[in-house]
Design a protein around this motif. Structure first.
Motif, mmCIF file in Angstrom:
data_model
loop_
_atom_site.group_PDB
_atom_site.id
_atom_site.type_symbol
_atom_site.label_atom_id
_atom_site.label_comp_id
_atom_site.label_asym_id
_atom_site.label_seq_id
_atom_site.Cartn_x
_atom_site.Cartn_y
_atom_site.Cartn_z
ATOM 1 N N THR A 112 0.850 -1.202 0.000
ATOM 2 C CA THR A 112 0.000 0.000 0.000
ATOM 3 C C THR A 112 0.882 1.248 0.000
ATOM 4 O O THR A 112 2.073 1.175 0.317
ATOM 5 C CB THR A 112 -0.891 0.065 1.258
ATOM 6 N N LEU A 117 -2.695 3.977 2.697
ATOM 7 C CA LEU A 117 -3.165 2.590 2.673
ATOM 8 C C LEU A 117 -3.964 2.275 1.401
ATOM 9 O O LEU A 117 -4.816 1.387 1.379
ATOM 10 C CB LEU A 117 -3.966 2.230 3.938
ATOM 11 N N ARG A 118 -3.670 3.057 0.320
ATOM 12 C CA ARG A 118 -4.271 2.708 -0.980
ATOM 13 C C ARG A 118 -3.496 1.529 -1.557
ATOM 14 O O ARG A 118 -2.261 1.474 -1.468
ATOM 15 C CB ARG A 118 -4.243 3.902 -1.927
ATOM 16 N N VAL A 119 -4.249 0.605 -2.144
ATOM 17 C CA VAL A 119 -3.658 -0.636 -2.662
ATOM 18 C C VAL A 119 -2.797 -0.348 -3.896
ATOM 19 O O VAL A 119 -3.193 0.421 -4.767
ATOM 20 C CB VAL A 119 -4.797 -1.619 -3.022
ATOM 21 N N ALA A 155 -0.469 3.092 -7.137
ATOM 22 C CA ALA A 155 -1.604 3.065 -6.195
ATOM 23 C C ALA A 155 -2.910 3.252 -6.948
ATOM 24 O O ALA A 155 -3.012 4.110 -7.832
ATOM 25 C CB ALA A 155 -1.437 4.164 -5.168
ATOM 26 N N TYR A 210 -8.612 0.831 -0.938
ATOM 27 C CA TYR A 210 -7.783 0.880 0.271
ATOM 28 C C TYR A 210 -7.700 -0.513 0.877
ATOM 29 O O TYR A 210 -8.604 -1.322 0.688
ATOM 30 C CB TYR A 210 -8.404 1.831 1.302
ATOM 31 N N CYS A 211 -6.653 -0.738 1.625
ATOM 32 C CA CYS A 211 -6.544 -2.019 2.334
ATOM 33 C C CYS A 211 -6.504 -1.754 3.845
ATOM 34 O O CYS A 211 -5.807 -0.836 4.308
ATOM 35 C CB CYS A 211 -5.275 -2.752 1.898
ATOM 36 N N LEU A 242 -2.704 -6.533 5.442
ATOM 37 C CA LEU A 242 -1.619 -5.561 5.212
ATOM 38 C C LEU A 242 -0.257 -6.221 5.420
ATOM 39 O O LEU A 242 -0.117 -7.137 6.249
ATOM 40 C CB LEU A 242 -1.750 -4.388 6.188
#
Ligand code: FAD
Length: 420
Positions: free
Chosen positions: A366, A370-372, A378, A383-384, A389
């Motif tokens: 990420t 926390l964007r995948v 990204a 988001y994850c 994670l």
């Protein structure tokens, strides 16, 4: 179907994210293929019990700040220590607002007592479960450990052995009742959830209270396996009132009654806020345009897509099939996200079960929000959050629930900032 946010996975992370977004007025859906790790919960939520080098953590917030240097890829370091401290307070409130009565302090770990009678550092513990501030002392001198006859997922002898090391005198008691006979006919039915259903009935709970009262003679406290209150909130209060002696619960082997209760409470809270919860449905595929996810497709809804402005991947780790291991790589099956892992399979794990296992820190890559990340970039609106994670060891660092809760709240905050 169109939502503001669709969350994939209904474990602790998916629920916490959904509740926070729904509280802020978002129209949210959670799609979850099955039950989650919270069904196995000890009744406690860990924030940070140890640093990566094994040093015990007394003050989790201070420990999280120390991770910035020693573990920069840890989700807490990615989120940032100050934000983590804030999210920890919000997380405790979120659990309480769902009716999960937890006590604990993000600035000071306490100890919970495990099913084997050992003391383990933790952050929040559900009311009724045995805790202590000092691992070497327990809040009683003479105790009676009571089990249900024929229940094999609770070990009074092991517990007593640990308690005696702390100077506690232990006695044993057992409980039987005709209403348990039906499930006792088949030993595999003598499981916590089935027994707890029996004790949900008023008459059986009263019978248990009477027996506990008898066992309590000459004791400072009673220890009981967590076999009460699967579908009612008042069981422990009722027993305490009837018995007139402190009663402490200990978790049993799974399925976990506090875990099932917590899951039900979170689900109820999410739905009460207007959230839509699709249990038993699996997200199979997604359509993206450029760097945006446009829609996802599920097993039960076939060609009817779920569309949203934001998507949250909260599918957990290997345990929940949020990550899959092939012979040579680690795969995130829904979006094909980039994953963090060491290339040589022989380094994924050691045969020494209790050692730090490399695979536990494998997970989805990420960016700081926390964007995948997929194919090195990204995705704008995916988001994850939670156990999927990369960058942390939930078992060794004793931080599983904390990472799930804090990452979920971090993602929710990011989404709400974009929308407002
Ligand atoms: C057995 C066990 C016991 C634990 N006990 C504790 C404890 O006592 N205290 C503690 O602090 N931590 C504990 N942990 C750590 C735990 O990882 C976290 O506490 C947390 O519960 C993980 O939540 P999560 O939502 O991130 O993932 P999960 O709980 O794994 O949830 C992921 C969810 O995603 C769903 N899913 C997966 N793929 C799909 C798909 N394609 N479509 C739809 N849904 C999907 C799964 O069915 C599941 O419901 C435990 C972990 C395990 C494995």
């Amino acid at each position: 179907m169109r939502f503001d946010t669709v969350i994939i996975g209904g474990g602790l992370a998916g629920m916490a994210c959904g509740i926070r977004l729904a509280e802020a007025g978002q129209r949210c859906a959670i799609v979850s293929q099955g039950q989650s790790a919270i069904h196995f919960s000890s009744g406690s939520f860990d924030l940070l019990g140890r640093l990566p080098d094994g040093t015990p953590v007394t003050d989790p917030v201070a420990g999280i700040a120390a991770l910035a240097e020693s573990a920069p890829a840890h989700p807490y370091s990615v989120i940032g220590a100050e934000r983590c401290a804030r999210h920890a307070e919000t997380a405790a409130e979120l659990l309480r607002s769902a009716g999960i009565r937890v006590a604990g302090d993000s600035r000071r770990n306490h100890f919970r007592i495990t099913p084997m009678g050992k003391a383990k550092r933790t952050w929040l513990t559900i009311d009724g479960y045995l805790t202590t501030d000092d691992a070497d002392r327990l809040p009683f001198k003479t105790v009676c450990i009571v089990n249900v006859e024929g229940f094999l997922d609770f070990y009074p002898e092991f517990i007593a052995e640990e308690f005696r090391k702390r100077g506690v005198e232990c006695r044993f008691g057992s409980f039987n009742h005709p209403d348990l006979e039906q499930i006792r006919r088949n030993p595999s039915e003598m499981r916590s959830a089935n027994i707890a259903r029996v004790f949900d009935r008023d008459a059986d709970l009263e019978a248990l209270a009477a027996e506990l009262h008898r066992c309590s003679e000459g004791c400072d406290a009673l220890i009981l396996p967590a076999l009460i209150g699967i579908n009612r909130n008042d069981s422990l209060e009722l027993l305490r009132a009837r018995v007139g002696c402190p009663i402490h619960l200990l978790p049993t082997l799974p399925p976990s009654i506090p875990g099932i209760r917590a899951q039900q409470a979170l689900q109820h809270r999410f739905r009460a806020l207007g959230g839509e919860y699709f249990l038993g449905d699996s997200v199979l595929s997604a359509e993206t345009r450029g760097s945006r996810v446009e829609r996802i497709y599920t097993a039960n809804h076939g060609n009817i897509p779920f569309e949203a402005a934001h998507f949250v991947l909260a599918t957990g780790s290997f345990f929940s099939k949020g990550l899959l291991a092939t012979p040579d790589r680690i795969v995130e099956p829904v979006f094909g996200a980039d994953t963090e892992f060491v290339p040589s399979r022989s380094e994924w794990y050691t045969l020494r079960f209790f050692d730090r296992q490399a695979y536990q820190a494998f997970g989805v890559k990420t960016d700081p929000a926390l964007r995948v990340i997929k194919e090195g970039k990204a995705l704008d609106n995916l988001y994850c959050a939670g156990a999927g994670l990369a960058g942390f060891h939930p078992v060794q660092e004793e931080c599983g629930a904390g990472v799930s809760l804090l990452s979920a709240l971090h993602v929710a905050e990011t989404i709400l900032k974009i929308e407002n």
